[in-house]
Motif scaffolding. Structure first.
Motif, mmCIF file in Angstrom:
data_model
loop_
_atom_site.group_PDB
_atom_site.id
_atom_site.type_symbol
_atom_site.label_atom_id
_atom_site.label_comp_id
_atom_site.label_asym_id
_atom_site.label_seq_id
_atom_site.Cartn_x
_atom_site.Cartn_y
_atom_site.Cartn_z
ATOM 1 N N ILE A 4 42.933 -138.391 85.922
ATOM 2 C CA ILE A 4 43.239 -137.428 84.870
ATOM 3 C C ILE A 4 43.642 -136.105 85.519
ATOM 4 C CG2 ILE A 4 42.321 -136.193 82.877
ATOM 5 C CD1 ILE A 4 42.289 -139.143 82.408
ATOM 6 N N VAL A 5 44.801 -135.596 85.140
ATOM 7 C CA VAL A 5 45.237 -134.279 85.613
ATOM 8 C C VAL A 5 45.142 -133.308 84.440
ATOM 9 C CG1 VAL A 5 47.073 -132.982 86.751
ATOM 10 C CG2 VAL A 5 46.942 -135.452 87.039
ATOM 11 N N ARG A 6 44.347 -132.274 84.608
ATOM 12 C CA ARG A 6 44.241 -131.237 83.575
ATOM 13 C C ARG A 6 45.032 -130.025 84.003
ATOM 14 N NH1 ARG A 6 38.121 -130.170 81.568
ATOM 15 N NH2 ARG A 6 38.874 -128.057 81.476
ATOM 16 N N ILE A 7 46.033 -129.676 83.205
ATOM 17 C CA ILE A 7 46.898 -128.544 83.571
ATOM 18 C C ILE A 7 46.702 -127.439 82.536
ATOM 19 C CG2 ILE A 7 49.279 -127.820 83.975
ATOM 20 C CD1 ILE A 7 49.932 -130.818 84.473
ATOM 21 N N SER A 8 46.344 -126.251 83.008
ATOM 22 C CA SER A 8 46.177 -125.145 82.062
ATOM 23 C C SER A 8 46.906 -123.907 82.572
ATOM 24 C CB SER A 8 44.694 -124.835 81.876
ATOM 25 O OG SER A 8 44.091 -124.627 83.123
ATOM 26 N N LEU A 9 47.282 -123.040 81.646
ATOM 27 C CA LEU A 9 47.938 -121.801 82.030
ATOM 28 C C LEU A 9 46.936 -120.901 82.751
ATOM 29 C CD1 LEU A 9 49.953 -120.999 78.783
ATOM 30 C CD2 LEU A 9 50.923 -121.445 81.033
ATOM 31 N N LYS A 10 47.413 -120.158 83.742
ATOM 32 C CA LYS A 10 46.530 -119.200 84.413
ATOM 33 C C LYS A 10 46.063 -118.154 83.414
ATOM 34 C CE LYS A 10 48.229 -119.822 89.089
ATOM 35 N NZ LYS A 10 48.941 -119.277 90.247
ATOM 36 N N GLY A 39 46.451 -126.481 76.827
ATOM 37 C CA GLY A 39 46.894 -127.013 78.104
ATOM 38 C C GLY A 39 47.387 -128.437 77.945
ATOM 39 N N LYS A 40 47.716 -129.054 79.068
ATOM 40 C CA LYS A 40 48.206 -130.436 79.044
ATOM 41 C C LYS A 40 47.233 -131.323 79.794
ATOM 42 C CE LYS A 40 52.123 -129.211 80.781
ATOM 43 N NZ LYS A 40 53.438 -129.171 81.456
ATOM 44 N N ILE A 41 47.270 -132.581 79.433
ATOM 45 C CA ILE A 41 46.474 -133.544 80.174
ATOM 46 C C ILE A 41 47.370 -134.752 80.469
ATOM 47 C CG2 ILE A 41 45.505 -134.834 78.222
ATOM 48 C CD1 ILE A 41 42.775 -134.330 79.630
ATOM 49 N N LEU A 42 47.332 -135.220 81.706
ATOM 50 C CA LEU A 42 48.135 -136.386 82.069
ATOM 51 C C LEU A 42 47.217 -137.479 82.603
ATOM 52 C CD1 LEU A 42 51.007 -134.525 83.950
ATOM 53 C CD2 LEU A 42 51.141 -135.520 81.674
ATOM 54 N N GLU A 43 47.360 -138.673 82.047
ATOM 55 C CA GLU A 43 46.606 -139.821 82.555
ATOM 56 C C GLU A 43 47.525 -140.627 83.459
ATOM 57 O OE1 GLU A 43 44.419 -140.706 78.308
ATOM 58 O OE2 GLU A 43 44.865 -142.410 79.626
#
Lengths: 79, 79
Positions: A4-10, A39-43
């Motif tokens: 799981i990649v959790r991407i969030s804005l700074k 934010g986004k999440i990528l599996e």
């Protein structure tokens, strides 16, 4: 294996989408809300069984394509 | 308190964004990738200290606005 990649804005980057969600929730009567950040999440489903290798590949993916490191942070977790 | 809402498309729902990311990664040479699914993550900052109340409020938010239960699943965690 799944990663799981959790991407969030700074923190310093404005988040107009989050703000729009926050305003909508407040107008629905949710008064206890301070703020929302989106934010986004990528599996990622990888053909790899070794956790270390998997994480290494995922990091490379994040740095090459998935994450804009100027405005975004990311974290990885194995599922 | 901070709550994290993870929203993902149900397994049976097509995810064209995830597929586009998957294709891009493959064209960059990441051959060990099976698939990618994209989801959303929302960080809710609530004026509430009781975890049970916080989760209850967040669930209500999800059901009323944040999640489309026809095509999406969600999970909550306290940060």
């Amino acid at each position: 294996m799944k990663l799981i990649v959790r991407i969030s804005l700074k923190k310093s980057i404005l988040d107009p989408q989050g703000e729009a969600i926050s305003n909508s929730l407040k107008s629905l009567g949710f008064s206890k809300l301070n703020s929302v950040r989106q934010g986004k999440i990528l599996e990622l489903d990888l053909e790899e069984t070794d956790p270390d290798c998997g994480v290494k590949i995922a990091k490379e993916m994040c740095e090459k394509l998935l994450v804009n490191s100027v405005i975004e942070n990311y974290s990885l977790e194995i599922e």
